[in-house]
Design a protein around this motif. Structure first.
Motif, PDB file in Angstrom:
ATOM      1  N   MET A   1       0.855  -1.147   0.102  1.00 27.80           N
ATOM      2  CA  MET A   1       0.060   0.185  -0.116  1.00 27.80           C
ATOM      3  C   MET A   1       0.811   1.285   0.187  1.00 27.80           C
ATOM      4  SD  MET A   1      -3.337   0.955   2.283  1.00 27.80           S
ATOM      5  CE  MET A   1      -4.308  -0.207   1.327  1.00 27.80           C
ATOM      6  N   SER A   2       0.571   2.111  -0.959  1.00 22.46           N
ATOM      7  CA  SER A   2       1.505   3.190  -0.977  1.00 22.46           C
ATOM      8  C   SER A   2       1.171   4.331  -0.053  1.00 22.46           C
ATOM      9  CB  SER A   2       1.304   3.837  -2.499  1.00 22.46           C
ATOM     10  OG  SER A   2      -0.111   4.370  -2.681  1.00 22.46           O
ATOM     11  N   LYS A   3       2.286   4.928   0.344  1.00 26.72           N
ATOM     12  CA  LYS A   3       2.213   6.473   1.086  1.00 26.72           C
ATOM     13  C   LYS A   3       1.636   6.017   2.517  1.00 26.72           C
ATOM     14  CE  LYS A   3       0.866   9.070  -2.658  1.00 26.72           C
ATOM     15  NZ  LYS A   3      -0.176  10.119  -3.547  1.00 26.72           N
ATOM     16  N   SER A   4       2.225   6.951   3.367  1.00 20.49           N
ATOM     17  CA  SER A   4       1.752   6.955   4.794  1.00 20.49           C
ATOM     18  C   SER A   4       0.498   7.391   4.875  1.00 20.49           C
ATOM     19  CB  SER A   4       2.693   7.827   5.542  1.00 20.49           C
ATOM     20  OG  SER A   4       2.360   7.721   6.838  1.00 20.49           O
ATOM     21  N   PHE A   5      -0.343   6.985   5.870  1.00 23.98           N
ATOM     22  CA  PHE A   5      -1.768   7.124   5.944  1.00 23.98           C
ATOM     23  C   PHE A   5      -2.029   7.127   7.636  1.00 23.98           C
ATOM     24  CE2 PHE A   5      -6.426   5.912   5.010  1.00 23.98           C
ATOM     25  CZ  PHE A   5      -6.958   7.289   4.895  1.00 23.98           C
ATOM     26  N   GLN A   8      -6.537   7.242  10.200  1.00 21.40           N
ATOM     27  CA  GLN A   8      -7.417   6.231  10.037  1.00 21.40           C
ATOM     28  C   GLN A   8      -8.637   6.395  10.967  1.00 21.40           C
ATOM     29  OE1 GLN A   8      -5.473   2.490   9.881  1.00 21.40           O
ATOM     30  NE2 GLN A   8      -4.288   2.957   8.204  1.00 21.40           N
ATOM     31  N   GLU A 165       3.791   1.375  -5.345  1.00 20.04           N
ATOM     32  CA  GLU A 165       4.482   2.091  -3.999  1.00 20.04           C
ATOM     33  C   GLU A 165       5.311   3.722  -4.568  1.00 20.04           C
ATOM     34  OE1 GLU A 165       3.981   1.436  -1.248  1.00 20.04           O
ATOM     35  OE2 GLU A 165       3.962  -0.797  -0.874  1.00 20.04           O
ATOM     36  N   VAL A 234     -10.251   4.622   2.030  1.00 21.84           N
ATOM     37  CA  VAL A 234      -8.738   4.628   1.709  1.00 21.84           C
ATOM     38  C   VAL A 234      -8.161   5.672   0.805  1.00 21.84           C
ATOM     39  CG1 VAL A 234      -8.302   2.166   2.603  1.00 21.84           C
ATOM     40  CG2 VAL A 234      -8.747   2.603   0.424  1.00 21.84           C
ATOM     41  N   GLN A 235      -9.040   6.232   0.194  1.00 22.97           N
ATOM     42  CA  GLN A 235      -8.867   7.606  -0.702  1.00 22.97           C
ATOM     43  C   GLN A 235      -8.058   6.938  -1.779  1.00 22.97           C
ATOM     44  OE1 GLN A 235      -7.500  10.515   2.084  1.00 22.97           O
ATOM     45  NE2 GLN A 235      -9.560  10.694   3.045  1.00 22.97           N
ATOM     46  N   ARG A 237      -5.085   5.728  -1.670  1.00 24.30           N
ATOM     47  CA  ARG A 237      -3.898   5.175  -1.121  1.00 24.30           C
ATOM     48  C   ARG A 237      -3.701   3.694  -1.815  1.00 24.30           C
ATOM     49  NH1 ARG A 237      -3.145   2.914   4.835  1.00 24.30           N
ATOM     50  NH2 ARG A 237      -0.823   2.908   5.041  1.00 24.30           N
ATOM     51  N   SER A 238      -4.565   3.255  -2.571  1.00 21.76           N
ATOM     52  CA  SER A 238      -4.247   1.982  -3.434  1.00 21.76           C
ATOM     53  C   SER A 238      -4.802   1.893  -4.798  1.00 21.76           C
ATOM     54  CB  SER A 238      -4.707   0.561  -2.503  1.00 21.76           C
ATOM     55  OG  SER A 238      -4.150  -0.373  -3.074  1.00 21.76           O
TER      56      SER A 238
END
Length: 475
Positions: A1-5, A8, A165, A234-235, A237-238
């Motif tokens: 899963m890309s980027k920091s999130f 949550q 990623e 998750v907007q 993010r994936s």
């Protein structure tokens, strides 16, 4: 899963939801199908991805040898299963990357159900949970569908994305390079990213276009398995975001990344409160030991549930194939006429209801070591461009195991001296309602073959396989 999130917090406990009506060839509605996708096989895929990373500098990062080896290996598995596959190359800031696209060569190509996961890792580790877990689950489900012998109503397509990623580069490249007419054929995109977090949650994407329905089907599936879920947006993010941005309905699941599990969530799901769902997220310790196999098992069964049912969903799809039934006495209402095999298998006993009418074929149910068979000869026209064998089956068993096969019925084609098993059902496939199975028999066009059901039961507890309304059709 890309980027920091980090944020949550947008959660809400889901209530019960209605399951969308799922249609199958030749019917108006059917019971929802929930196959058991092998977690053992999925774990074996993850072992292979770990080996690939270990042999290639410890990662499977875009532009490096570990990623290309991962893509080649996934493609080889899908090729062997009968998929039409493409290795789609594209450029990134880290070098050339690849998407693996696999399509099952049956079903209406004007109505595509697509499922995907990203195959790449970050540079710091092998990426076994993020996102070997999603890729292994999608791969195993694709292989299981190919092995099932079913004929989908819709076209099934699977994507294994490179360079997620780096900002969803692979999935964006794929969908943005599809002609508009081809994008319009995609009815649904399902995304699976991080399914086996060590301290797992059960999150369902809540960012789908209105009217999708797939989100609610995922919730209903988990509810049927006594697993509570929560919505999460998750907007971007994936990889589903690439499809959603073009108006394609999306859905998916997620077991959590670096976010912190609350006390309420730990009460609901177990695990450790005030700790990350995956403390090894984007780290070198995201290796083969960084998995919760219970979460993986539940999540990949959810993938199977969605693919099996949306493969048959009625999007105004052409139903393959149609035509008169080539079998005689297909519903057994004339007793054993036109059928040969074990005496007493065709019965009007009221102990087991027929799918329609009074008579059916009841194989097994004795609770002793026994075998039974039933068959009929049929000629499939040489001019056929599609041919299928369909049957309704219900399976009742006294076996309590959820992992060991004791009793089976095989659906076979006998072609001269060669016997081919199209499908095997067992005590593990217990179903209190009839379900429709549709199997491809086009390979036998121009031949006279025997459709046979072969049952084997062991000496312990009974399993009854009740079959009715069998059809062989060609178009």
């Amino acid at each position: 899963m890309s980027k920091s999130f980090r944020n949550q917090a947008r959660y809400g406990v889901l209530g019960a939801a209605l399951v969308a009506s799922v249609l199958v060839p030749g019917t108006t509605a059917s019971a929802v199908v929930s196959p058991d996708i092998s977690v053992t096989n999925a774990k074996a895929h993850l072992d292979q991805l770990q080996t690939i990373a270990t042999n290639n500098g410890g990662n499977r990062y875009t532009g490096r040898t570990g990623y290309r080896a991962s893509a080649d290996w996934v493609k080889s598995k899908l090729d062997a299963a009968g998929y039409t596959t493409t290795l789609q190359s594209f450029s990134t800031s880290a070098g050339t990357s690849y998407n693996v696209i696999a399509e099952w060569p049956q079903g209406d190509a004007n109505h595509v159900v697509m499922t995907g996961s990203h195959l790449d890792s970050v540079s710091s580790g092998p990426g076994i949970n993020d996102n070997g877990s999603g890729s292994a689950g999608v791969l195993e489900t694709a292989l299981a569908y190919a092995a099932s012998g079913q004929i989908p109503r819709n076209r099934l397509r699977f994507g294994f994305w490179g360079a997620e990623e780096l900002g969803l580069v692979g999935s964006k490249y794929y969908v943005n390079n599809l002609p508009a007419a081809e994008r319009d054929k995609i009815e649904l995109y399902l995304n699976f990213d991080m399914l086996a977090s060590p301290n797992p949650g059960y999150f369902v994407y809540d960012d789908n276009p209105a009217g999708n329905g797939a989100r609610d089907d995922l919730v209903s599936y988990f509810t049927s398995k006594s697993v509570q879920t929560e919505y999460i947006d998750v907007q971007g993010r994936s990889d589903h975001a690439a499809f959603r941005s073009l108006g394609i309905p999306t859905a998916g699941t997620f077991s959590g990344a670096e976010g912190i599990k609350t006390s309420a969530q730990a009460t609901k799901w177990g695990g450790t409160a005030n700790a990350a769902f995956d403390a090894c997220y984007h780290r070198s310790c995201d290796n083969i030991n960084n998995l919760n196999l219970t979460s993986l098992d539940r999540q990949i069964d959810a993938i199977g549930h969605m693919i099996w049912n949306y493969a048959q969903k009625d999007y105004g799809t052409t139903i393959p194939p149609t035509g008169p039934n080539l079998l005689q006495n297909p519903g057994f209402e004339a007793g054993a006429v036109n059928w040969t095999g074990t005496a007493g298998v065709i019965t009007n006993s009221t102990s087991k209801p027929a799918h329609a009418g009074t008579y059916k074929a009841w194989l097994g149910g004795k609770g002793v070591t026994a075998t039974a068979n039933l068959g009929q000869s049929v000629t499939i026209p040489a001019s056929a461009t599609a041919a299928s064998l369909a049957l309704w089956i219900t399976i009742d068993t006294a076996e309590t195991t959820t992992s060991t096969v004791y009793d089976t019925v095989k659906v076979q084609i006998v072609d001269g001296t060669t016997t081919t098993t199209l499908a095997t059902y067992s005590n593990l496939n217990k179903s209190t309602a009839y379900s429709l199975k549709t199997l491809n028999v086009l390979a036998y066009k121009g031949k006279t073959v025997t459709v046979r059901f072969l049952e084997n039961e062991d000496s312990s507890l009974q399993t009854s396989f009740v079959i009715d309304d069998v059809a062989v059709t060609a178009a």
